[in-house]
Write a protein that holds these residues in place. Structure first.
Motif, PDB file in Angstrom:
ATOM      1  N   LEU A  91       0.794  -1.061  -0.344  1.00  0.00           N
ATOM      2  CA  LEU A  91       0.168   0.025  -0.062  1.00  0.00           C
ATOM      3  C   LEU A  91       0.806   1.172   0.562  1.00  0.00           C
ATOM      4  N   PRO A  92       1.553   1.228   1.356  1.00  0.00           N
ATOM      5  CA  PRO A  92       2.852   2.445   0.813  1.00  0.00           C
ATOM      6  C   PRO A  92       3.204   2.269  -0.367  1.00  0.00           C
ATOM      7  N   LEU A  93       4.002   2.061  -0.733  1.00  0.00           N
ATOM      8  CA  LEU A  93       4.414   1.464  -2.133  1.00  0.00           C
ATOM      9  C   LEU A  93       3.901   1.957  -3.992  1.00  0.00           C
ATOM     10  N   LYS A  94       2.691   2.070  -3.596  1.00  0.00           N
ATOM     11  CA  LYS A  94       2.017   1.407  -4.581  1.00  0.00           C
ATOM     12  C   LYS A  94       1.579   3.703  -4.690  1.00  0.00           C
ATOM     13  N   THR A  95       0.962   4.532  -3.565  1.00  0.00           N
ATOM     14  CA  THR A  95       0.881   5.259  -3.089  1.00  0.00           C
ATOM     15  C   THR A  95       2.479   5.695  -3.751  1.00  0.00           C
ATOM     16  N   GLY A  96       2.839   5.775  -2.830  1.00  0.00           N
ATOM     17  CA  GLY A  96       4.053   6.631  -3.372  1.00  0.00           C
ATOM     18  C   GLY A  96       4.075   7.164  -5.194  1.00  0.00           C
ATOM     19  N   PHE A  97       3.713   6.029  -6.328  1.00  0.00           N
ATOM     20  CA  PHE A  97       3.919   6.538  -7.235  1.00  0.00           C
ATOM     21  C   PHE A  97       1.886   7.108  -7.919  1.00  0.00           C
ATOM     22  N   ILE A  98       1.426   7.530  -6.815  1.00  0.00           N
ATOM     23  CA  ILE A  98       0.380   8.648  -7.136  1.00  0.00           C
ATOM     24  C   ILE A  98       0.774   9.791  -7.034  1.00  0.00           C
ATOM     25  N   THR A  99       0.302  10.753  -8.379  1.00  0.00           N
ATOM     26  CA  THR A  99      -0.252  12.079  -8.044  1.00  0.00           C
ATOM     27  C   THR A  99       0.104  12.573  -6.527  1.00  0.00           C
ATOM     28  N   ARG A 100       1.332  13.693  -5.951  1.00  0.00           N
ATOM     29  CA  ARG A 100       0.680  14.215  -5.166  1.00  0.00           C
ATOM     30  C   ARG A 100      -0.268  14.929  -5.027  1.00  0.00           C
ATOM     31  N   GLU A 101      -1.071  15.283  -5.315  1.00  0.00           N
ATOM     32  CA  GLU A 101      -2.423  16.476  -6.736  1.00  0.00           C
ATOM     33  C   GLU A 101      -3.518  15.395  -5.545  1.00  0.00           C
ATOM     34  N   ALA A 102      -3.321  14.193  -5.220  1.00  0.00           N
ATOM     35  CA  ALA A 102      -4.127  13.252  -4.849  1.00  0.00           C
ATOM     36  C   ALA A 102      -4.893  13.745  -3.591  1.00  0.00           C
ATOM     37  N   GLN A 103      -6.561  14.188  -3.702  1.00  0.00           N
ATOM     38  CA  GLN A 103      -6.718  14.603  -1.985  1.00  0.00           C
ATOM     39  C   GLN A 103      -7.346  12.901  -0.993  1.00  0.00           C
ATOM     40  N   LEU A 104      -7.061  12.232  -1.797  1.00  0.00           N
ATOM     41  CA  LEU A 104      -7.427  10.908  -1.157  1.00  0.00           C
ATOM     42  C   LEU A 104      -7.204   9.885  -2.073  1.00  0.00           C
ATOM     43  N   ILE A 105      -6.364   8.629  -1.279  1.00  0.00           N
ATOM     44  CA  ILE A 105      -6.374   7.658  -2.397  1.00  0.00           C
ATOM     45  C   ILE A 105      -6.367   6.206  -1.417  1.00  0.00           C
ATOM     46  N   GLY A 106      -7.227   5.835  -1.746  1.00  0.00           N
ATOM     47  CA  GLY A 106      -8.198   4.634  -1.209  1.00  0.00           C
ATOM     48  C   GLY A 106      -7.686   2.773  -2.212  1.00  0.00           C
ATOM     49  N   THR A 107      -7.872   1.727  -1.657  1.00  0.00           N
ATOM     50  CA  THR A 107      -8.282   0.617  -3.085  1.00  0.00           C
ATOM     51  C   THR A 107      -9.118  -0.084  -1.376  1.00  0.00           C
TER      52      THR A 107
END
Length: 201
Positions: free
Chosen positions: A47-63
């Motif tokens: 989970l931390p690994l994939k969130t690291g590749f998502i844009t910093r502009e993301a206001q929420l990241i879920g799975t």
């Protein structure tokens, strides 16, 4: 002519057995580590690994909940590969089964890494379980955001959400961070001409 004495042969056999035993111990050790990661790895590592590749502009990241299962299966399959290398003698069967298990392991971990959703101020991105491709939606692509409400005593709460898109797709959320942080999506969709529907009031 070189003479080989029984003592030398015996010593060589002991060395060979010692090397084989060490390899088995290492294989079993790695298998145990991967077995533990099957329960901890998807949340603690993937989970931390994939969130690291998502844009910093993301206001929420879920799975989705499936990401924990696919990642767990992936680690278990890799653990089984090392168990086979330690326990199976038949080389042909060992390599054949190991190749299949390795492919399952890599696929499970990859599916976990590609299972996510997030939104920014401009769009919503969804990459659902069991798919490697993501779909990006502008706020004008939303037909409606549906809140499915339930009552506990005299208190209404959101039991689930449905995002209905103009392309005919519907995305359903009944757990996770989305239920706590979806209000900006409602504001963005309604500002772009979409509907906000509350079912169960």
């Amino acid at each position: 002519m070189i003479q080989v004495f029984p003592q030398q042969i015996q010593k060589g056999v002991f060395i060979l057995y010692d090397v084989v035993d060490q390899r088995r111990v290492i294989s079993f050790t790695i298998a145990i580590i991967l077995f533990i990661l099957a329960f901890l790895g998807p949340a603690a590592i993937l989970l931390p690994l994939k969130t690291g590749f998502i844009t910093r502009e993301a206001q929420l990241i879920g799975t989705s909940g499936w990401s924990l299962i696919t990642g767990g299966v992936g680690f278990l399959a890799l653990a089984a590969v090392f168990v086979l290398f330690a326990a199976m003698e038949d080389k042909m069967k060992k390599w054949t089964i190991s190749f299949v298990l390795f492919a399952i392991g890599v696929a499970g971990i990859l599916l976990t890494l590609k299972d996510y959703y997030y939104y920014t101020s401009e769009h919503f991105v969804f990459n659902g379980p069991f798919t490697l491709t993501s779909q990006a939606y502008e706020w004008t692509d939303f037909e409606s955001v549906n809140e499915n409400l339930s009552k506990k005593g005299s208190t209404l709460f959101v039991q689930s959400l449905e995002f209905k898109m103009k392309d005919g797709k519907t995305y359903h959320f009944d757990r996770g961070r989305m239920l706590q942080q979806y209000q900006p999506i409602v504001s963005a969709v309604t500002a772009s001409g979409g509907k906000h529907i509350r079912n169960g009031e």
